[in-house]
Enzyme design. Structure first.
Site, PDB file in Angstrom:
ATOM      1  N   GLY A 118       2.294   3.096   4.820  1.00  0.00           N
ATOM      2  CA  GLY A 118       1.480   1.895   4.720  1.00  0.00           C
ATOM      3  C   GLY A 118       2.200   0.727   4.066  1.00  0.00           C
ATOM      4  O   GLY A 118       3.346   0.415   4.386  1.00  0.00           O
ATOM      5  N   ASP A 162       3.413   0.438   1.116  1.00  0.00           N
ATOM      6  CA  ASP A 162       4.605   0.812   0.356  1.00  0.00           C
ATOM      7  C   ASP A 162       5.827   0.861   1.262  1.00  0.00           C
ATOM      8  O   ASP A 162       6.917   0.431   0.881  1.00  0.00           O
ATOM      9  CB  ASP A 162       4.384   2.146  -0.350  1.00  0.00           C
ATOM     10  CG  ASP A 162       5.358   2.392  -1.488  1.00  0.00           C
ATOM     11  OD1 ASP A 162       5.752   1.419  -2.175  1.00  0.00           O
ATOM     12  OD2 ASP A 162       5.714   3.559  -1.723  1.00  0.00           O
ATOM     13  N   SER A 203      -5.249   2.534  -2.734  1.00  0.00           N
ATOM     14  CA  SER A 203      -5.841   3.852  -2.435  1.00  0.00           C
ATOM     15  C   SER A 203      -6.778   3.890  -1.243  1.00  0.00           C
ATOM     16  O   SER A 203      -7.350   4.931  -0.956  1.00  0.00           O
ATOM     17  CB  SER A 203      -6.562   4.437  -3.665  1.00  0.00           C
ATOM     18  OG  SER A 203      -5.634   4.914  -4.600  1.00  0.00           O
ATOM     19  N   GLY A 230      -5.995   3.458   1.948  1.00  0.00           N
ATOM     20  CA  GLY A 230      -5.342   3.928   3.170  1.00  0.00           C
ATOM     21  C   GLY A 230      -5.334   5.444   3.225  1.00  0.00           C
ATOM     22  O   GLY A 230      -6.392   6.084   3.222  1.00  0.00           O
ATOM     23  N   VAL A 231      -4.154   6.025   3.219  1.00  0.00           N
ATOM     24  CA  VAL A 231      -4.034   7.476   3.345  1.00  0.00           C
ATOM     25  C   VAL A 231      -4.645   8.220   2.162  1.00  0.00           C
ATOM     26  O   VAL A 231      -4.973   9.403   2.288  1.00  0.00           O
ATOM     27  CB  VAL A 231      -2.570   7.929   3.545  1.00  0.00           C
ATOM     28  CG1 VAL A 231      -2.018   7.386   4.846  1.00  0.00           C
ATOM     29  CG2 VAL A 231      -1.698   7.550   2.386  1.00  0.00           C
ATOM     30  N   TYR A 232      -4.843   7.550   1.023  1.00  0.00           N
ATOM     31  CA  TYR A 232      -5.462   8.213  -0.131  1.00  0.00           C
ATOM     32  C   TYR A 232      -6.983   8.303   0.009  1.00  0.00           C
ATOM     33  O   TYR A 232      -7.629   8.970  -0.781  1.00  0.00           O
ATOM     34  CB  TYR A 232      -5.083   7.511  -1.428  1.00  0.00           C
ATOM     35  CG  TYR A 232      -3.680   7.831  -1.924  1.00  0.00           C
ATOM     36  CD1 TYR A 232      -2.728   8.449  -1.111  1.00  0.00           C
ATOM     37  CD2 TYR A 232      -3.300   7.512  -3.209  1.00  0.00           C
ATOM     38  CE1 TYR A 232      -1.455   8.738  -1.564  1.00  0.00           C
ATOM     39  CE2 TYR A 232      -2.020   7.803  -3.675  1.00  0.00           C
ATOM     40  CZ  TYR A 232      -1.110   8.409  -2.852  1.00  0.00           C
ATOM     41  OH  TYR A 232       0.151   8.698  -3.312  1.00  0.00           O
ATOM     42  N   ASN A 264       3.591   6.032  -4.304  1.00  0.00           N
ATOM     43  CA  ASN A 264       3.335   7.432  -4.630  1.00  0.00           C
ATOM     44  C   ASN A 264       4.076   7.741  -5.934  1.00  0.00           C
ATOM     45  O   ASN A 264       4.815   6.895  -6.449  1.00  0.00           O
ATOM     46  CB  ASN A 264       3.757   8.359  -3.486  1.00  0.00           C
ATOM     47  CG  ASN A 264       5.228   8.236  -3.151  1.00  0.00           C
ATOM     48  OD1 ASN A 264       6.089   8.143  -4.022  1.00  0.00           O
ATOM     49  ND2 ASN A 264       5.532   8.225  -1.857  1.00  0.00           N
ATOM     50  N   ASP A 303       0.236 -10.449   5.365  1.00  0.00           N
ATOM     51  CA  ASP A 303       1.356  -9.568   5.079  1.00  0.00           C
ATOM     52  C   ASP A 303       1.708  -9.690   3.600  1.00  0.00           C
ATOM     53  O   ASP A 303       2.091 -10.770   3.143  1.00  0.00           O
ATOM     54  CB  ASP A 303       2.527  -9.982   5.964  1.00  0.00           C
ATOM     55  CG  ASP A 303       3.747  -9.111   5.813  1.00  0.00           C
ATOM     56  OD1 ASP A 303       3.771  -8.214   4.945  1.00  0.00           O
ATOM     57  OD2 ASP A 303       4.705  -9.327   6.580  1.00  0.00           O
TER      58      ASP A 303
END
Length: 166
Positions: free
Chosen positions: A32, A34, A119, A121-123, A24, A10
């Site tokens: 995630g 962030d 970057s 993850g969702v990126y 972002n 973690d």
């Protein structure tokens, strides 16, 4: 060159001077890692971030850590590239994220720093290439940071990072 270690864990539980969040451009909190950083640090993190936004991909800035447990004193926010197939300088932008994080850490006098995979993850950045860029950039960048802890969120990421560090 800092010592680079890889851990599975973690990010907000790391006992370091500063942590990096994959932000972002608004610095208001996202998904995630962030989201986890913002939840742990409290609402003042978004307030401090919004005063520094927008942040361009590849850049980094710092805010206080607010409610994060000591010894964490700073959150370094960096905006990674969105993967668009590799033809839009994504590798250079990702490398810049790691360089700028070290530069910001140096300006703050940080000696220990925890960084997530940026970057991936969702990126959508390919994790294997991202691990290679992370480790090679950290090794090539002159810094006063003594320890960089790469914090993996899953075993696959940990294994990729560990191979690059070895």
């Amino acid at each position: 060159m800092p010592v680079i270690e890889v851990v599975l864990g973690d990010l907000v539980a790391q006992r370091v001077d500063a942590i990096v969040t994959a932000a972002n451009e608004s610095l208001l909190g996202g998904g995630g890692v962030d989201r986890a950083v913002h939840a742990a640090a409290g609402p003042r993190l978004a307030e401090a971030g919004s005063a520094l936004a927008p942040l361009d991909p590849g850049d980094a800035v710092a805010t206080p850590a607010f409610r994060l447990d000591p010894p964490v004193r700073h959150v370094i926010h960096t905006v990674g590239p969105v993967w668009e197939g590799g033809g839009y300088d994504e590798a250079a932008v990702l490398a810049s994220c790691y360089r700028r994080c070290l530069e910001v850490a140096d300006a703050l006098g940080v000696r220990t720093l925890a960084i997530p995979a940026i970057s991936t993850g969702v990126y959508g950045y390919p994790p294997e290439e991202a691990a290679r860029i992370a480790v090679s950039t950290l090794r090539a960048t002159r810094t006063g940071v003594e320890l960089v802890r790469l914090v993996a969120f899953d075993e696959g990421s940990r294994d990729l990072l560990t191979r690059e560090v070895s």
